[in-house]
Design a protein around this motif. Structure first.
Motif, mmCIF file in Angstrom:
data_model
loop_
_atom_site.group_PDB
_atom_site.id
_atom_site.type_symbol
_atom_site.label_atom_id
_atom_site.label_comp_id
_atom_site.label_asym_id
_atom_site.label_seq_id
_atom_site.Cartn_x
_atom_site.Cartn_y
_atom_site.Cartn_z
ATOM 1 N N ARG A 200 0.819 -1.211 0.000
ATOM 2 C CA ARG A 200 0.000 0.000 0.000
ATOM 3 C C ARG A 200 0.858 1.269 0.000
ATOM 4 N N PHE A 201 2.095 1.153 0.435
ATOM 5 C CA PHE A 201 2.908 2.338 0.664
ATOM 6 C C PHE A 201 3.030 3.249 -0.560
ATOM 7 N N PRO A 202 3.388 2.758 -1.749
ATOM 8 C CA PRO A 202 3.591 3.679 -2.874
ATOM 9 C C PRO A 202 2.354 4.517 -3.185
ATOM 10 N N ALA A 203 1.181 3.907 -3.168
ATOM 11 C CA ALA A 203 -0.036 4.658 -3.478
ATOM 12 C C ALA A 203 -0.293 5.729 -2.435
ATOM 13 N N VAL A 204 -0.087 5.413 -1.161
ATOM 14 C CA VAL A 204 -0.335 6.396 -0.111
ATOM 15 C C VAL A 204 0.686 7.530 -0.192
ATOM 16 N N TRP A 205 1.965 7.193 -0.414
ATOM 17 C CA TRP A 205 2.982 8.245 -0.494
ATOM 18 C C TRP A 205 2.754 9.126 -1.710
ATOM 19 N N ASN A 206 2.476 8.549 -2.859
ATOM 20 C CA ASN A 206 2.202 9.347 -4.053
ATOM 21 C C ASN A 206 0.989 10.254 -3.838
ATOM 22 N N ALA A 207 -0.057 9.717 -3.212
ATOM 23 C CA ALA A 207 -1.242 10.531 -2.936
ATOM 24 C C ALA A 207 -0.898 11.667 -1.982
ATOM 25 N N ALA A 208 -0.085 11.386 -0.962
ATOM 26 C CA ALA A 208 0.301 12.427 -0.002
ATOM 27 C C ALA A 208 1.097 13.534 -0.690
ATOM 28 N N GLN A 209 1.934 13.174 -1.648
ATOM 29 C CA GLN A 209 2.687 14.186 -2.390
ATOM 30 C C GLN A 209 1.746 15.082 -3.197
ATOM 31 N N ILE A 210 0.745 14.490 -3.803
ATOM 32 C CA ILE A 210 -0.225 15.262 -4.577
ATOM 33 C C ILE A 210 -0.990 16.226 -3.680
ATOM 34 N N VAL A 211 -1.338 15.764 -2.486
ATOM 35 C CA VAL A 211 -2.171 16.532 -1.562
ATOM 36 C C VAL A 211 -1.387 17.660 -0.894
ATOM 37 N N ALA A 212 -0.059 17.595 -0.871
ATOM 38 C CA ALA A 212 0.739 18.524 -0.067
ATOM 39 C C ALA A 212 0.445 19.989 -0.374
ATOM 40 N N GLY A 213 0.355 20.339 -1.650
ATOM 41 C CA GLY A 213 0.074 21.724 -1.998
ATOM 42 C C GLY A 213 -1.281 22.183 -1.504
ATOM 43 N N VAL A 214 -2.273 21.307 -1.607
ATOM 44 C CA VAL A 214 -3.610 21.648 -1.121
ATOM 45 C C VAL A 214 -3.588 21.833 0.395
ATOM 46 N N GLN A 215 -2.882 20.950 1.099
ATOM 47 C CA GLN A 215 -2.774 21.090 2.554
ATOM 48 C C GLN A 215 -2.225 22.453 2.945
ATOM 49 N N ILE A 216 -1.171 22.876 2.266
ATOM 50 C CA ILE A 216 -0.554 24.159 2.591
ATOM 51 C C ILE A 216 -1.506 25.308 2.283
ATOM 52 N N ALA A 217 -2.160 25.263 1.129
ATOM 53 C CA ALA A 217 -3.086 26.338 0.774
ATOM 54 C C ALA A 217 -4.148 26.517 1.855
#
Length: 521
Positions: A200-217
């Motif tokens: 499961r790790f790659p999918a979760v890490w890739n998703a977290a990378q995508i979400v990072a900008g939204v989290q900061i905004a």
């Protein structure tokens, strides 16, 4: 870096031995993955929050050891600066009323810590960067006393070979040189952990990378650095520059910084650990006696201490973590994107949005990272840091049309991402009441276009317009922020300006009453 470390220095032989041990650890990790030795799925999450200490005047207090002595709880620990604390929440299963239970625990614990801090004329502030921190505060003498902090400082400066230069151009320009890494201590964050299986790790890490900008905004809360208004979330550029082991010549060559977003999607957790070993020289070449391959040959599970230590000195915004509990190894994604604060409610709203959205994106049969260039995710992170809730982000168009388009972050969240986050929380079996309340906070933040950074900047400028000078306006903003933080009401509901907090903050009975109320919840 939670262990106590001490050394008189490192020689070439130490680094060569450490490099060999790192390669053995990588080989051990590869065997653990191939032999499927990792813990079964548990849906476990964990939270760490870094805190600042400030006095009734809004100025930083270098008193973490005195405050920790008063608190007398292993849940609270030192951090890099003497004006920092960290609180760790025990892991728990995602589901049910987990966020409400976390809210109750955090309010009680932080309220208690704040009351104890008051005994030494200090108070707790959950904020990305304390606005009143000055360049005069950021000196080597204000590093926490633990050996590991001085050692890390020495190794980063030795690797760099010269002073650290901070240069951030935003609304204003910050330019500062430092003889130590203590500027890193200005950056206080929330770290969200999620235990996952290797598959499961790659999918979760890739998703977290995508979400990072939204989290900061959505969650930006660090507009001021040493009295200057720079980016809406100034922690990432400040942290990167404060820990940078590269002199300008290596920066010009494109050598990777130790604080790193990454450069590609991954197919295995092994990819990230291997990159960390391949690209980054050791800072703390401390070797353990364990032979990881022999432990595996004998049927045991190695702790891979060298790999864990090295991994802790490469500051990815989404970090892979190898853990070991009761003889069973596990993997976690540690999300290090968010600043602390403004309130417990805001922190848990950010957490609920993150865990829900990452679950939906990781479950998507048409993964977003197959349709989105990695460079767009990195550009989104940068744009969100600069502009906060007003950022515009690149995102794949919905449906099968293909391509990406630039959209305001708040519209992207309201139109597309909040429903995905809700579906993800449902998949975690989070109680509908928790789901609706905490995602409702995110929704209102978007509709009102208010987060911690925008509130701080607005309060500061209103204080300037009222006739205060810069230092007084920053102090008034900090006092008012803390007063509203203690109410527990989310930041999008806070009144504008600092009129109620312009006083000198001494003997504030109303604030003391709020703290007592928090401790009683």
């Amino acid at each position: 870096m939670g262990e106590k470390v001490a050394t008189d220095g490192f020689g070439p032989a130490d680094r060569q031995r450490y490099r060999r041990k790192l390669q053995q650890c990588l080989a051990g990790l590869a065997r653990l993955l191939a032999e499927q030795r990792f813990d079964r799925p548990r849906n476990l999450m964990g939270v760490e929050i870094e805190l600042n200490l400030a006095g009734p005047d809004g100025l930083p207090r270098m008193l973490n050891e005195a405050v920790l002595e008063k608190i007398a709880s292993s849940d609270f620990q030192t951090e890099l600066g003497m004006f920092n604390l960290e609180v760790n929440i025990a892991p728990r299963r995602l589901g049910g009323h987990v966020f409400d239970r976390l809210a109750e625990e955090l309010r009680t614990g932080l309220g208690y810590a704040d009351r104890k801090a008051a005994e030494v004329d200090a108070g707790v502030v959950m904020i990305g960067i304390l606005p009143t921190l000055s360049q005069e505060d950021l000196v080597f003498e204000n590093l926490s006393s633990a050996d590991r902090y001085a050692l890390l400082n020495d190794q980063i400066l030795t690797a760099r070979g010269e002073q650290i230069t901070l240069d951030i151009q935003g609304v204003e320009r910050l330019l500062h040189t430092s003889e130590s890494i203590i500027a890193e201590a200005a950056c206080t964050s929330v770290q969200l952990h999620l235990q996952v299986t290797p598959a499961r790790f790659p999918a979760v890490w890739n998703a977290a990378q995508i979400v990072a900008g939204v989290q900061i905004a959505l969650g930006a809360n660090s507009p001021f650095v040493f009295g200057r208004e720079v980016w809406r979330e100034s922690r990432p550029p400040l942290f990167q520059q404060a820990t940078d082991t590269r002199p300008p010549e290596l920066q010009s060559q494109g050598v990777r910084p130790r604080t790193w977003f990454g450069e590609r999607w991954v197919d295995s957790v092994y990819d990230l650990f291997e990159e960390n070993v391949r690209y980054f020289p050791s800072l703390l070449p401390l070797c353990d006696e364990e032979d990881p391959l022999r432990v595996l040959d004998e049927g045991g599970v190695p702790q891979l201490k060298e790999l864990v230590l090295h991994n802790g000195t490469v500051y990815r915004w989404n970090r892979p973590v190898y853990g070991w509990v009761d003889g069973v190894p596990h993997l976690r994604v540690e999300n290090r994107v968010l600043p602390a604060g403004p309130t417990v409610t805001d922190v848990l709203a950010n957490a609920a949005f993150y865990y829900g959205l990452v679950r939906s994106l990781a479950d998507d049969p048409r993964p977003l990272w197959k349709r989105m260039p990695f460079e767009d995710a990195e550009a989104n992170f940068d744009a969100a840091c600069r502009y906060g809730i007003e950022a515009e982000l690149r995102w794949p168009r919905p449906g099968r049309a293909g391509g990406t388009a630039t959209r305001p972050a708040v519209r992207l969240v309201l139109d597309e991402l909040l429903p995905l986050a809700a579906a993800g929380l449902d998949a975690w079996h989070v109680a509908p009441a928790d789901r609706d309340f905490y995602l409702g906070v995110i929704e209102q933040r978007c509709r009102r276009r208010v987060n911690g950074a925008s509130w701080q900047a607005d309060a500061f400028h209103r204080a300037l317009e009222s006739g205060l000078d810069r230092e007084a306006a920053l102090a008034a903003t900090t006092r008012r922020y803390r007063e509203l933080m203690l109410t527990g009401e989310p930041v999008h509901t806070w009144p504008e300006g600092v009129a109620a907090g312009v006083g000198d903050g001494v003997g504030d009975g109303a604030t003391a009453g709020l703290v007592a109320g928090l401790a009683e919840e």
